[in-house]
Enzyme design. Structure first.
Site, short mmCIF file in Angstrom:
data_model
loop_
_atom_site.label_atom_id
_atom_site.label_comp_id
_atom_site.label_asym_id
_atom_site.label_seq_id
_atom_site.Cartn_x
_atom_site.Cartn_y
_atom_site.Cartn_z
CD GLN A 1 -67.36 30.19 26.74
OE1 GLN A 1 -68.50 29.87 26.51
NE2 GLN A 1 -66.57 30.63 25.80
CG PHE A 2 -72.37 26.69 28.72
CD1 PHE A 2 -72.33 25.33 28.45
CD2 PHE A 2 -72.64 27.57 27.68
CE1 PHE A 2 -72.55 24.85 27.17
CE2 PHE A 2 -72.87 27.11 26.41
CZ PHE A 2 -72.82 25.74 26.14
CB THR A 3 -67.81 25.69 26.87
OG1 THR A 3 -67.06 26.90 26.78
CG2 THR A 3 -69.02 25.77 25.95
#
Length: 122
Positions: free
Chosen positions: A62-64
């Site tokens: 989850q890069f966010t």
């Protein structure tokens, strides 16, 4: 967890969903530390860890998590590692969790994933 209507990762009993973001400065030692922390973090009933009770883990890249929205309403993800760096480090987290004895399911890195979750938070 589904990708294109196909189940790619699931856990069949109560456990943890672990959202893993990789920072531009992370390396394999950071992956090992994160895995050990997640596996032994005393956040379950009775101040037990996933290691204590054998809880399964669903690991989702989850890069966010590294969104920076301090300059308005359009976030920047400049602190998130690029895919070619992040993917092997997410894999390293999963590998270390498994080495520690965890039952780990995963999503598919970079895919549009749909996660179904029942939260039993207290």
């Amino acid at each position: 967890m589904e990708v294109d209507d196909e189940v790619v990762g699931a856990i069949d009993r109560p456990g943890l969903v672990v959202l893993v973001g990789v920072h531009v400065d992370d390396d394999s030692s950071a992956a090992q530390r994160l895995a050990a922390k997640v596996w032994t973090l005393r956040i379950l009933d009775g101040e037990q860890s996933a290691a204590d009770v054998g809880a399964p883990l669903l690991v989702v890249s989850q890069f966010t998590l590294y969104a920076d929205s301090s300059r308005g309403r359009r976030p920047s993800w400049s602190a998130a590692a690029r895919g070619e760096v992040a993917a092997p480090l997410v894999d390293a987290v999963v590998a270390e969790l498994r080495r520690l004895g965890a039952d780990v399911a995963t999503g598919r890195f970079g895919a549009q994933m749909r996660l179904h979750l029942v939260n039993d938070g207290r």
